[in-house]
Write an enzyme that holds these catalytic residues in place. Structure first.
Site, PDB file in Angstrom:
ATOM      1  N   LYS A 122      91.900 -36.002   0.638  1.00 35.70           N
ATOM      2  CA  LYS A 122      93.106 -36.113  -0.188  1.00 35.70           C
ATOM      3  C   LYS A 122      93.820 -37.442   0.008  1.00 35.70           C
ATOM      4  O   LYS A 122      94.396 -37.981  -0.927  1.00 35.70           O
ATOM      5  CB  LYS A 122      94.076 -34.964   0.118  1.00 35.70           C
ATOM      6  N   LYS A 205      83.018 -29.010  -9.164  1.00 36.03           N
ATOM      7  CA  LYS A 205      83.806 -27.779  -9.179  1.00 36.03           C
ATOM      8  C   LYS A 205      84.739 -27.739 -10.383  1.00 36.03           C
ATOM      9  O   LYS A 205      85.264 -28.776 -10.771  1.00 36.03           O
ATOM     10  CB  LYS A 205      84.671 -27.732  -7.906  1.00 36.03           C
ATOM     11  N   LYS A 208      91.590 -28.260 -11.851  1.00 35.74           N
ATOM     12  CA  LYS A 208      92.765 -28.500 -12.694  1.00 35.74           C
ATOM     13  C   LYS A 208      92.962 -29.979 -12.970  1.00 35.74           C
ATOM     14  O   LYS A 208      93.648 -30.356 -13.904  1.00 35.74           O
ATOM     15  CB  LYS A 208      94.015 -27.919 -12.036  1.00 35.74           C
TER      16      LYS A 208
END
Ligand code: TRP
Length: 347
Positions: A122, A205, A208
């Site tokens: 991240k 994957k 969003k």
């Protein structure tokens, strides 16, 4: 105050799990987490949390955060989380999470956090600019779980490392203070069958943050949109195989078959027994019908609930009161064990 650990009601373990209020919920969230949360309610005392404190480890627009928090709560309720049976609340309303996280920051070693792969992913290249909150994310997650002495934690594979760290933190606290305050929680890793991939790329994957909305089915998509996205989903030109092994080299086909199996509550073998030898021209409409049948009632109910945001807020507030009733005495015990003077008995 005794040394005993207050446990969930006899025979039942206690589940805790969290979901971030960031952006649209999609089929991957539903099949990967939410649906399992619903089914676990009967076997466990369940505590489900919309983790807004975790969300702000990266900047969130305030109005958007409010909206997403209500949307996630509405989706959970629409999907079948019973707010009488389970406890549903948003994390920031129970300050004991943040407080216990601070205490855990003081028993957690830098070296342990340095190993966390999610932080590395991240934070990316610009690590110096990541928030301290993003770095300490796992100690807050440990606090979420241990505030309730949860025994079982349903999470996806990507959270396994954080859960191992939670066990390390619980153990470290118990051993530093020589008291058996925290039980070691067990991960309940969901099977790989529920790993939902992008409709545009079977190797990525469903997410969003994918720029293409056609890559995912959002929980609020209406029937037309669901049909359209499945019709456009990437496939190869071969017919479906009859054997599961033949899917391993065909990620897009494997993904659609996996989604069908999950929505129909059957095995991949069963799906291939029915559709093996048939082309996507036949399979996709069947998958689309099934997806619409399963998902559109949830989307409809979400929209209905979101018309009365005050009602959702009231449900979350009631959940927060029930959560606080468990977390507060635990923090009082922790204060006592650490040696904090003061209001330890009525913390
Ligand atoms: N980190 C989890 C995720 O991104 C969310 C989460 C926060 C969580 N606190 C938790 C999950 C406690 C399980 C238990 O999916």
């Amino acid at each position: 105050m005794g040394n005993s650990t207050e446990q969930a009601p006899a025979g039942k373990g206690r589940i805790f799990s969290g979901i971030q209020p960031t952006g649209n919920l999609h089929l991957g969230n539903y099949l990967g987490a939410i649906r399992n949360w619903v089914s676990l309610q009967n076997d466990f005392e369940s505590i489900y949390c919309v983790v807004d404190l975790h969300a702000i480890t990266v900047h969130q627009d305030p109005l958007q955060l409010q909206k997403s928090t209500r949307e996630v709560a509405a989706c959970l309720i629409a999907a079948g989380i019973s707010t009488d049976q389970s406890i549903l609340f948003n994390q920031s309303c129970v300050p004991q999470h943040a407080e216990l996280a601070w205490i855990f920051n003081c028993v957690t070693r830098l070296g342990w956090l340095n190993r966390m792969t999610q932080f590395k992913e991240k934070a990316g290249k610009n690590r110096e600019n990541a928030s301290v909150g993003l770095y300490a994310y796992p100690t807050l997650m440990a606090a979420d779980i241990l505030c309730y002495r949860a025994t079982h934690v349903p999470v996806g594979e990507d959270q396994k490392q954080h859960l191992e760290l939670t066990r390390d933190i619980a153990q470290a606290f118990n051993s530093i203070y020589g008291r058996d305050v925290f039980p070691l929680p067990n991960p309940q890793i969901f099977g790989t069958a529920t790993r939902v991939m992008s409709l545009r790329d079977g190797a990525a994957k469903m997410s969003k943050s994918d720029v293409s909305d056609n890559s995912r089915i959002n929980m609020t998509d209406d029937a037309d949109l669901i049909l359209q996205k499945i019709r456009k989903a990437k496939t190869d030109s071969d017919a479906l195989p009859s054997e599961v092994v033949a899917l391993s080299s065909r990620p897009e086909a494997a993904n659609l078959v996996g989604i069908y199996a999950a929505l129909a509550d059957c095995s991949t073998e069963n799906v291939l027994a029915e559709f093996g030898g048939r082309g996507f021209g036949e399979f996709k409409p069947m998958l689309a019908d099934l997806a619409v049948a399963r998902l559109s009632p949830i989307g409809d109910e979400m929209r209905r609930l979101l018309k009365n945001p005050g009602d959702i807020d009231a449900v979350l507030a009631k959940g927060a009161d029930r959560a606080t009733a468990i977390a507060r005495p635990l923090l009082a015990q922790v204060h006592d064990v650490i040696g904090f003077l003061g209001k330890s008995t009525d913390h």
